[in-house]
Design a protein around this motif. Structure first.
Motif, PDB file in Angstrom:
ATOM      1  N   ASP A  31       0.843  -1.200   0.000  1.00 42.72           N
ATOM      2  CA  ASP A  31       0.000   0.000   0.000  1.00 42.72           C
ATOM      3  C   ASP A  31       0.875   1.245   0.000  1.00 42.72           C
ATOM      4  OD1 ASP A  31      -2.106  -1.777   0.263  1.00 42.72           O
ATOM      5  OD2 ASP A  31      -2.749  -1.049   2.230  1.00 42.72           O
ATOM      6  N   GLY A  32       1.881   1.253   0.861  1.00 48.59           N
ATOM      7  CA  GLY A  32       2.777   2.394   0.948  1.00 48.59           C
ATOM      8  C   GLY A  32       3.517   2.649  -0.350  1.00 48.59           C
ATOM      9  N   CYS A  33       3.962   1.581  -1.001  1.00 50.35           N
ATOM     10  CA  CYS A  33       4.659   1.734  -2.282  1.00 50.35           C
ATOM     11  C   CYS A  33       3.739   2.341  -3.338  1.00 50.35           C
ATOM     12  CB  CYS A  33       5.195   0.388  -2.762  1.00 50.35           C
ATOM     13  SG  CYS A  33       6.567  -0.247  -1.779  1.00 50.35           S
ATOM     14  N   VAL A  34       2.512   1.866  -3.409  1.00 52.74           N
ATOM     15  CA  VAL A  34       1.542   2.402  -4.371  1.00 52.74           C
ATOM     16  C   VAL A  34       1.292   3.883  -4.085  1.00 52.74           C
ATOM     17  CG1 VAL A  34      -0.879   2.326  -5.109  1.00 52.74           C
ATOM     18  CG2 VAL A  34       0.433   0.201  -4.889  1.00 52.74           C
ATOM     19  N   LEU A  35       1.036   4.208  -2.827  1.00 49.34           N
ATOM     20  CA  LEU A  35       0.763   5.601  -2.472  1.00 49.34           C
ATOM     21  C   LEU A  35       1.978   6.487  -2.735  1.00 49.34           C
ATOM     22  CD1 LEU A  35      -1.289   5.040   0.806  1.00 49.34           C
ATOM     23  CD2 LEU A  35      -2.163   5.760  -1.435  1.00 49.34           C
ATOM     24  N   ALA A  36       3.172   5.968  -2.482  1.00 51.32           N
ATOM     25  CA  ALA A  36       4.387   6.747  -2.720  1.00 51.32           C
ATOM     26  C   ALA A  36       4.546   7.075  -4.202  1.00 51.32           C
ATOM     27  CB  ALA A  36       5.608   5.998  -2.197  1.00 51.32           C
ATOM     28  N   SER A  49       2.075   9.658  -5.138  1.00 51.79           N
ATOM     29  CA  SER A  49       2.324  10.971  -4.542  1.00 51.79           C
ATOM     30  C   SER A  49       3.166  11.847  -5.469  1.00 51.79           C
ATOM     31  CB  SER A  49       3.001  10.831  -3.179  1.00 51.79           C
ATOM     32  OG  SER A  49       4.349  10.444  -3.311  1.00 51.79           O
ATOM     33  N   HIS A  50       3.817  11.218  -6.451  1.00 53.17           N
ATOM     34  CA  HIS A  50       4.631  11.958  -7.420  1.00 53.17           C
ATOM     35  C   HIS A  50       3.850  12.307  -8.673  1.00 53.17           C
ATOM     36  CE1 HIS A  50       8.114  11.234  -4.942  1.00 53.17           C
ATOM     37  NE2 HIS A  50       7.825   9.949  -4.936  1.00 53.17           N
ATOM     38  N   GLY A  51       2.638  11.776  -8.796  1.00 54.98           N
ATOM     39  CA  GLY A  51       1.811  12.089  -9.955  1.00 54.98           C
ATOM     40  C   GLY A  51       0.839  10.963 -10.258  1.00 54.98           C
ATOM     41  N   ASP A  52      -0.239  11.308 -10.918  1.00 54.30           N
ATOM     42  CA  ASP A  52      -1.258  10.328 -11.284  1.00 54.30           C
ATOM     43  C   ASP A  52      -0.664   9.291 -12.236  1.00 54.30           C
ATOM     44  OD1 ASP A  52      -2.675  12.247  -9.943  1.00 54.30           O
ATOM     45  OD2 ASP A  52      -3.961  12.801 -11.632  1.00 54.30           O
ATOM     46  N   ALA A  53      -1.237   8.086 -12.209  1.00 52.60           N
ATOM     47  CA  ALA A  53      -0.743   7.022 -13.085  1.00 52.60           C
ATOM     48  C   ALA A  53      -1.881   6.066 -13.409  1.00 52.60           C
ATOM     49  CB  ALA A  53       0.399   6.261 -12.413  1.00 52.60           C
ATOM     50  N   TYR A  54      -1.797   5.439 -14.570  1.00 51.71           N
ATOM     51  CA  TYR A  54      -2.751   4.383 -14.906  1.00 51.71           C
ATOM     52  C   TYR A  54      -2.157   3.050 -14.457  1.00 51.71           C
ATOM     53  CZ  TYR A  54       0.079   3.944 -19.176  1.00 51.71           C
ATOM     54  OH  TYR A  54       1.107   3.787 -20.068  1.00 51.71           O
ATOM     55  N   GLY A  55      -3.013   2.051 -14.338  1.00 54.01           N
ATOM     56  CA  GLY A  55      -2.634   0.791 -13.713  1.00 54.01           C
ATOM     57  C   GLY A  55      -1.381   0.142 -14.258  1.00 54.01           C
ATOM     58  N   TYR A  56      -1.280   0.032 -15.581  1.00 56.79           N
ATOM     59  CA  TYR A  56      -0.120  -0.645 -16.163  1.00 56.79           C
ATOM     60  C   TYR A  56       1.164   0.114 -15.851  1.00 56.79           C
ATOM     61  CZ  TYR A  56       3.096  -2.705 -19.506  1.00 56.79           C
ATOM     62  OH  TYR A  56       4.184  -3.309 -20.080  1.00 56.79           O
ATOM     63  N   SER A  57       1.154   1.430 -16.013  1.00 55.17           N
ATOM     64  CA  SER A  57       2.374   2.206 -15.757  1.00 55.17           C
ATOM     65  C   SER A  57       2.751   2.145 -14.280  1.00 55.17           C
ATOM     66  CB  SER A  57       2.211   3.658 -16.208  1.00 55.17           C
ATOM     67  OG  SER A  57       1.289   4.357 -15.407  1.00 55.17           O
ATOM     68  N   LEU A  58       1.760   2.137 -13.419  1.00 57.81           N
ATOM     69  CA  LEU A  58       2.002   2.018 -11.981  1.00 57.81           C
ATOM     70  C   LEU A  58       2.651   0.673 -11.664  1.00 57.81           C
ATOM     71  CD1 LEU A  58       1.593   3.210  -9.130  1.00 57.81           C
ATOM     72  CD2 LEU A  58      -0.692   2.250  -9.168  1.00 57.81           C
ATOM     73  N   ILE A  92       6.467   0.059 -10.050  1.00 55.21           N
ATOM     74  CA  ILE A  92       6.671  -0.700  -8.811  1.00 55.21           C
ATOM     75  C   ILE A  92       7.518  -1.945  -9.084  1.00 55.21           C
ATOM     76  CG2 ILE A  92       5.505  -2.044  -7.019  1.00 55.21           C
ATOM     77  CD1 ILE A  92       3.321   0.103  -7.036  1.00 55.21           C
ATOM     78  N   LYS A  93       7.312  -2.573 -10.250  1.00 56.62           N
ATOM     79  CA  LYS A  93       8.090  -3.767 -10.598  1.00 56.62           C
ATOM     80  C   LYS A  93       9.576  -3.471 -10.756  1.00 56.62           C
ATOM     81  CE  LYS A  93       6.238  -6.924 -13.454  1.00 56.62           C
ATOM     82  NZ  LYS A  93       5.499  -7.467 -14.616  1.00 56.62           N
ATOM     83  N   ASN A  94       9.939  -2.212 -10.965  1.00 64.40           N
ATOM     84  CA  ASN A  94      11.354  -1.849 -11.029  1.00 64.40           C
ATOM     85  C   ASN A  94      12.041  -2.055  -9.690  1.00 64.40           C
ATOM     86  OD1 ASN A  94      11.419  -1.087 -13.745  1.00 64.40           O
ATOM     87  ND2 ASN A  94      10.753   0.986 -13.268  1.00 64.40           N
ATOM     88  N   VAL A  95      11.254  -2.110  -8.620  1.00 63.44           N
ATOM     89  CA  VAL A  95      11.821  -2.214  -7.278  1.00 63.44           C
ATOM     90  C   VAL A  95      11.466  -3.535  -6.606  1.00 63.44           C
ATOM     91  CG1 VAL A  95      11.875  -1.121  -5.000  1.00 63.44           C
ATOM     92  CG2 VAL A  95      11.703   0.286  -7.046  1.00 63.44           C
ATOM     93  N   ILE A  96      10.215  -3.971  -6.758  1.00 62.40           N
ATOM     94  CA  ILE A  96       9.748  -5.205  -6.112  1.00 62.40           C
ATOM     95  C   ILE A  96       8.994  -6.057  -7.120  1.00 62.40           C
ATOM     96  CG2 ILE A  96       9.618  -4.266  -3.765  1.00 62.40           C
ATOM     97  CD1 ILE A  96       6.663  -3.787  -4.206  1.00 62.40           C
ATOM     98  N   SER A  97       8.890  -7.324  -6.833  1.00 60.36           N
ATOM     99  CA  SER A  97       8.170  -8.241  -7.714  1.00 60.36           C
ATOM    100  C   SER A  97       6.679  -8.194  -7.382  1.00 60.36           C
ATOM    101  CB  SER A  97       8.715  -9.660  -7.528  1.00 60.36           C
ATOM    102  OG  SER A  97       8.001 -10.557  -8.330  1.00 60.36           O
ATOM    103  N   VAL A  98       5.899  -7.687  -8.325  1.00 60.17           N
ATOM    104  CA  VAL A  98       4.447  -7.610  -8.144  1.00 60.17           C
ATOM    105  C   VAL A  98       3.794  -7.731  -9.522  1.00 60.17           C
ATOM    106  CG1 VAL A  98       4.366  -5.083  -8.258  1.00 60.17           C
ATOM    107  CG2 VAL A  98       2.572  -6.313  -7.048  1.00 60.17           C
ATOM    108  N   SER A  99       2.677  -8.430  -9.572  1.00 56.19           N
ATOM    109  CA  SER A  99       1.967  -8.598 -10.839  1.00 56.19           C
ATOM    110  C   SER A  99       0.762  -7.669 -10.871  1.00 56.19           C
ATOM    111  CB  SER A  99       1.500 -10.044 -11.003  1.00 56.19           C
ATOM    112  OG  SER A  99       0.495 -10.336 -10.047  1.00 56.19           O
ATOM    113  N   GLU A 100       0.254  -7.456 -12.080  1.00 61.08           N
ATOM    114  CA  GLU A 100      -0.948  -6.642 -12.213  1.00 61.08           C
ATOM    115  C   GLU A 100      -2.113  -7.285 -11.462  1.00 61.08           C
ATOM    116  OE1 GLU A 100      -1.849  -5.029 -16.165  1.00 61.08           O
ATOM    117  OE2 GLU A 100       0.205  -5.588 -16.696  1.00 61.08           O
ATOM    118  N   SER A 101      -2.176  -8.616 -11.468  1.00 60.20           N
ATOM    119  CA  SER A 101      -3.272  -9.298 -10.778  1.00 60.20           C
ATOM    120  C   SER A 101      -3.203  -9.098  -9.266  1.00 60.20           C
ATOM    121  CB  SER A 101      -3.285 -10.795 -11.109  1.00 60.20           C
ATOM    122  OG  SER A 101      -2.098 -11.413 -10.675  1.00 60.20           O
TER     123      SER A 101
END
Length: 104
Positions: free
Chosen positions: A10-15, A18-27, A31-40
């Motif tokens: 949750d914190g990663c998503v909010l962080a 906090s730098h700007g709006d994003a659509y799901g895929y770009s978000l 996040i995947k650049n730092v941690i392993s997470v899937s769109e699902s």
């Protein structure tokens, strides 16, 4: 790979938001650049954060299709600050153990 708890995700998503709006895929990609997470994994998090009032959404046309953008709310910013504080305390305690000292 370390297990990522929901509060930290949750914190990663909010962080990111906090730098700007994003659509799901770009978000997800950011996040995947730092941690392993899937769109699902990410989309249920986004729905829950929206339900809790930490995010709002809006649609914007792009190449003839609509993209759903996510935007952090003031409540989301306050929650992010709490998460950052909790993470800092947790990280300091773990670092002290790894470095051979006593937990803070």
């Amino acid at each position: 790979m370390f297990q990522l708890g929901s509060a930290l995700l949750d914190g990663c998503v909010l962080a990111v938001l906090s730098h700007g709006d994003a659509y799901g895929y770009s978000l997800t990609q950011e996040i995947k650049n730092v941690i392993s997470v899937s769109e699902s994994t990410l989309y249920p998090v986004l729905r829950r954060l929206k339900k809790e009032g930490f995010l709002v959404t809006y649609d914007q046309a792009f190449n003839g299709r609509n993209r759903r953008y996510y935007q952090i709310t003031e409540s989301g910013r306050a929650h992010l600050l709490e998460t950052i504080s909790e993470w800092s305390q947790y990280k300091d305690a773990v670092d002290s153990i790894f470095e051979g000292g006593e937990p803070a």
